[in-house]
Write a protein that holds these residues in place. Structure first.
Motif, PDB file in Angstrom:
ATOM      1  N   THR A 236       0.864  -1.182   0.000  1.00 20.24           N
ATOM      2  CA  THR A 236       0.000   0.000   0.000  1.00 20.24           C
ATOM      3  C   THR A 236       0.901   1.233   0.000  1.00 20.24           C
ATOM      4  O   THR A 236       1.440   1.620   1.048  1.00 20.24           O
ATOM      5  N   GLU A 237       1.078   1.833  -1.145  1.00 20.13           N
ATOM      6  CA  GLU A 237       2.013   2.943  -1.281  1.00 20.13           C
ATOM      7  C   GLU A 237       1.321   4.277  -1.049  1.00 20.13           C
ATOM      8  O   GLU A 237       0.291   4.578  -1.651  1.00 20.13           O
ATOM      9  N   VAL A 238       1.871   5.072  -0.165  1.00 23.09           N
ATOM     10  CA  VAL A 238       1.437   6.447   0.024  1.00 23.09           C
ATOM     11  C   VAL A 238       2.093   7.281  -1.060  1.00 23.09           C
ATOM     12  O   VAL A 238       3.319   7.426  -1.091  1.00 23.09           O
ATOM     13  N   THR A 239       1.286   7.794  -1.963  1.00 25.18           N
ATOM     14  CA  THR A 239       1.814   8.540  -3.110  1.00 25.18           C
ATOM     15  C   THR A 239       1.808  10.045  -2.910  1.00 25.18           C
ATOM     16  O   THR A 239       2.440  10.778  -3.665  1.00 25.18           O
ATOM     17  N   ASP A 240       1.089  10.513  -1.886  1.00 24.65           N
ATOM     18  CA  ASP A 240       1.016  11.958  -1.649  1.00 24.65           C
ATOM     19  C   ASP A 240       0.455  12.192  -0.248  1.00 24.65           C
ATOM     20  O   ASP A 240      -0.008  11.263   0.419  1.00 24.65           O
ATOM     21  N   LEU A 241       0.508  13.437   0.164  1.00 22.47           N
ATOM     22  CA  LEU A 241      -0.049  13.844   1.448  1.00 22.47           C
ATOM     23  C   LEU A 241      -1.259  14.734   1.224  1.00 22.47           C
ATOM     24  O   LEU A 241      -1.350  15.449   0.218  1.00 22.47           O
ATOM     25  N   VAL A 242      -2.183  14.694   2.152  1.00 18.94           N
ATOM     26  CA  VAL A 242      -3.335  15.592   2.131  1.00 18.94           C
ATOM     27  C   VAL A 242      -2.976  16.825   2.946  1.00 18.94           C
ATOM     28  O   VAL A 242      -2.694  16.722   4.146  1.00 18.94           O
ATOM     29  N   LEU A 243      -2.963  17.980   2.303  1.00 19.74           N
ATOM     30  CA  LEU A 243      -2.637  19.229   2.977  1.00 19.74           C
ATOM     31  C   LEU A 243      -3.829  20.166   2.919  1.00 19.74           C
ATOM     32  O   LEU A 243      -4.465  20.326   1.864  1.00 19.74           O
ATOM     33  N   VAL A 251      -3.190  11.104   4.176  1.00 19.50           N
ATOM     34  CA  VAL A 251      -2.367  10.550   3.101  1.00 19.50           C
ATOM     35  C   VAL A 251      -3.245  10.194   1.911  1.00 19.50           C
ATOM     36  O   VAL A 251      -4.466  10.041   2.041  1.00 19.50           O
ATOM     37  N   ILE A 252      -2.592  10.054   0.769  1.00 16.41           N
ATOM     38  CA  ILE A 252      -3.290   9.644  -0.452  1.00 16.41           C
ATOM     39  C   ILE A 252      -2.750   8.277  -0.862  1.00 16.41           C
ATOM     40  O   ILE A 252      -1.543   8.096  -1.038  1.00 16.41           O
ATOM     41  N   VAL A 253      -3.645   7.319  -0.992  1.00 23.79           N
ATOM     42  CA  VAL A 253      -3.317   5.957  -1.378  1.00 23.79           C
ATOM     43  C   VAL A 253      -4.211   5.561  -2.534  1.00 23.79           C
ATOM     44  O   VAL A 253      -5.438   5.654  -2.430  1.00 23.79           O
ATOM     45  N   GLU A 254      -3.610   5.141  -3.646  1.00 23.92           N
ATOM     46  CA  GLU A 254      -4.357   4.740  -4.839  1.00 23.92           C
ATOM     47  C   GLU A 254      -5.355   5.815  -5.254  1.00 23.92           C
ATOM     48  O   GLU A 254      -6.509   5.528  -5.613  1.00 23.92           O
ATOM     49  N   GLY A 255      -4.922   7.063  -5.172  1.00 27.30           N
ATOM     50  CA  GLY A 255      -5.757   8.185  -5.585  1.00 27.30           C
ATOM     51  C   GLY A 255      -6.816   8.595  -4.592  1.00 27.30           C
ATOM     52  O   GLY A 255      -7.563   9.551  -4.847  1.00 27.30           O
ATOM     53  N   LYS A 256      -6.907   7.915  -3.457  1.00 29.04           N
ATOM     54  CA  LYS A 256      -7.937   8.215  -2.467  1.00 29.04           C
ATOM     55  C   LYS A 256      -7.320   8.914  -1.261  1.00 29.04           C
ATOM     56  O   LYS A 256      -6.282   8.523  -0.763  1.00 29.04           O
TER      57      LYS A 256
END
Length: 557
Positions: A236-243, A251-256
């Motif tokens: 489960t890769e964290v691809t981005d952070l929610v700011l 966090v953003i995982v699989e676009g969610k």
């Protein structure tokens, strides 16, 4: 009735053959002789520290600090009273301020290396709902993926020697050394013992687990986290952070988007893609020093003879190791001069192939618990002048990538690794000329025998060459017996994610806590784990642990 006082003797030296049969018998006898008291008056002896002293050739000694109970009062200039109940003391709050609860109760931990595991365990025990996200696989399947890469070239960018449960250190030498030992390093070592590591790691000067055992220790450590309430999400890769504004909200995982009150960022030092995300999000980072070079192998018997003597049975001492440094003559470390040093020395180990992309490669070292390989290996690396690198904040990342891609091409592709004997490197020639046999190594993937001066920039090549000649004076035969496999490029993170020295929170992004080696605040398994416990100690217990448990279930679904 008052218990007998406990005492400490800090300097006790014994020849290695004296403790060959039974350390538990030899130590009380030695303490009694040292203090000139009856052996029967000594009881409940435990080892506090143990190190090997091999300075006298062919006469190595074990040096101990021991604690024990004496039936009679002792007055001796080299004996001190032991502190009361040392095992029950809590780690101090080193960040330097009163503990504060995290904002909210749900915590995402990104990465399941030593820092992430320690933070997850410490925070879960304080009642926070902890969810650990790991892009790689659990340690068992990960072990099989690594074998498929080594034996069949089946490369998996998310499950390899770098990525997966336990981090890169799980499939390295398993050394547990740290430059400094404090309450947090001790806490981490105790948790490893509770997870199945041998108790000797608590007192050995150079403790070591070995990959064959460390994978089971990591698995047990994770179960301790789960028993405390943490949830793990593998692959489960964290691809981005929610700011939201400057605050991290998840966090953003699989676009969610997955909301969390707090995000603990515990990446490995190879989290290059994540660094790019952080840079794009405006999270404050800075360039950080790192080094590059080669992994050098020697016959372990050669190292044993040079370090211990030719009449010492290495089974009594363990495989010998070395620590070497070189500094350009007539200069100091602040003058911009060149230097080189040994790094991550693996006695009785193997050199291992690493890759995190299909067109790049680099090396590392590993050993099993018995350190019984016929070879010793160590990185010999040269510091990179980070300030002078062209490019932006991630110039160090780009430098590593170019070097690793150049090595892949120099090896001819297909994950064949470039190699050269140290002697050939110094003579600027190829190995295998005129029917000369190629050197033997522990390496399990194909080698391509090249001139490694074609890989490194001239300054690195020169520093390596001069350091080899200096090391040969300290260990005669270093050049003649040495074989290089290249490159060694992931010595430390090329960036540091800046954080507050007291709260450990990002200086630019509230709600984000960067920790461990990949964040630029550790240099190995122990210091990374200690950094995770340091964060947990800086945080007060969750104000509403019942609510946090419910939220943890929600986030894991």
């Amino acid at each position: 009735m008052n218990p007998s006082p406990r005492y400490i003797v800090r300097e006790l030296a014994l020849p290695v053959d004296v403790v060959q049969k039974s350390e538990t018998e030899a130590l009380p006898r030695a303490v009694a002789q040292y203090l000139r008291i009856a052996e029967k008056s000594i009881s409940a002896l435990r080892i506090l520290r143990k190190s090997l002293d091999a300075r006298a050739r062919n006469r190595p000694l074990w040096r101990y600090a021991v604690e024990f109970t004496s039936a009679i009062p002792l007055r001796h200039p080299r004996v001190s009273l032991a502190p009361t109940n040392p095992e029950k003391s809590e780690p101090p709050s080193e960040p330097g301020q009163a503990q504060q609860p995290l904002r909210g109760s749900s915590v995402a931990v990104v990465g399941s290396g030593p820092a992430g595991l320690a933070a997850a365990l410490g925070l879960a025990r304080k009642g926070y709902a902890v969810t650990v996200f790991e892009q790689g696989r659990p340690v068992g399947p990960r072990f099989r993926d690594i074998r498929l890469f080594v034996k069949q070239n089946r490369f998996d960018s998310k499950s390899n020697i770098l990525f997966g449960e336990g981090g890169a250190g799980t499939f390295s030498d398993g050394k547990l050394t740290a430059r400094t030992r404090n309450a947090y390093t001790e806490e981490f070592l105790r948790e490893l013992v509770a997870s199945g590591a041998e108790e000797s790691i608590l007192y050995l000067h150079h403790p070591h687990v070995g990959t064959d055992k460390l994978q089971f220790v990591v698995n047990a450590f994770r179960k301790r986290c789960e028993e405390a309430g943490a949830t793990f999400c593998f692959e489960t890769e964290v691809t981005d952070l929610v700011l939201e504004g400057s605050r991290c909200r998840g966090v953003i995982v699989e676009g969610k988007e997955i909301p969390f009150d707090t995000v603990v960022l515990a990446p490995g030092l190879s989290a290059h893609t994540l660094y790019e995300v952080l840079l794009a999000r405006g999270i404050t980072m800075q360039r950080k020093e790192f080094s590059v070079g080669v992994r050098v192998e020697h016959p372990q018997d050669f190292i044993n003879r040079r370090q211990l003597g030719d009449r010492v049975d290495a089974h009594l001492t363990g495989a010998a190791e070395y620590f070497l440094t070189w500094q350009e003559e007539g200069t100091d470390k602040t003058s911009g001069s060149q230097s080189a040093y040994s790094f991550c020395m693996c006695p009785g180990g193997v050199t291992i192939p690493c890759a995190d992309r299909p067109d790049a490669l680099f090396t590392n070292g590993m050993s099993y618990s018995n350190r019984a390989s016929a070879f010793a290996n160590s990185a010999i690396v040269v510091p990179v002048d980070v300030a002078s690198l062209p490019g932006g904040l991630l110039a160090g990342v780009e430098y590593q990538r170019r070097l690793e891609e150049d090595a892949f091409r120099l090896g001819g592709g297909g994950f064949a690794f470039p190699a050269q004997s140290v002697g050939a490197f110094l003579e600027n020639r190829l190995d295998g000329l005129d029917g000369e046999p190629y050197p033997k190594t522990s390496f399990q993937k194909p080698l391509r025998w090249v001139n490694l001066k074609d890989l490194f920039e001239p300054a690195v090549s020169r520093a390596l060459a001069e350091s080899f000649q200096a090391f040969d004076k300290k260990l005669p035969g270093f050049i003649r017996h040495g074989v290089m496999i290249a490159p060694e490029s992931r010595t430390s993170s090329p960036v540091r994610i800046l954080r507050d020295a007291e709260t450990l929170e990002s200086v630019s992004t509230p709600g984000l806590y960067p920790i461990g080696e990949g964040a630029g605040y550790a240099g190995g398994i122990v210091s990374s784990g200690a950094d995770g416990f340091r964060l947990a100690d800086a945080v007060a217990p969750c104000p509403n642990p019942q609510d946090s448990t419910l939220r943890g279930v929600h986030h894991a679904s």
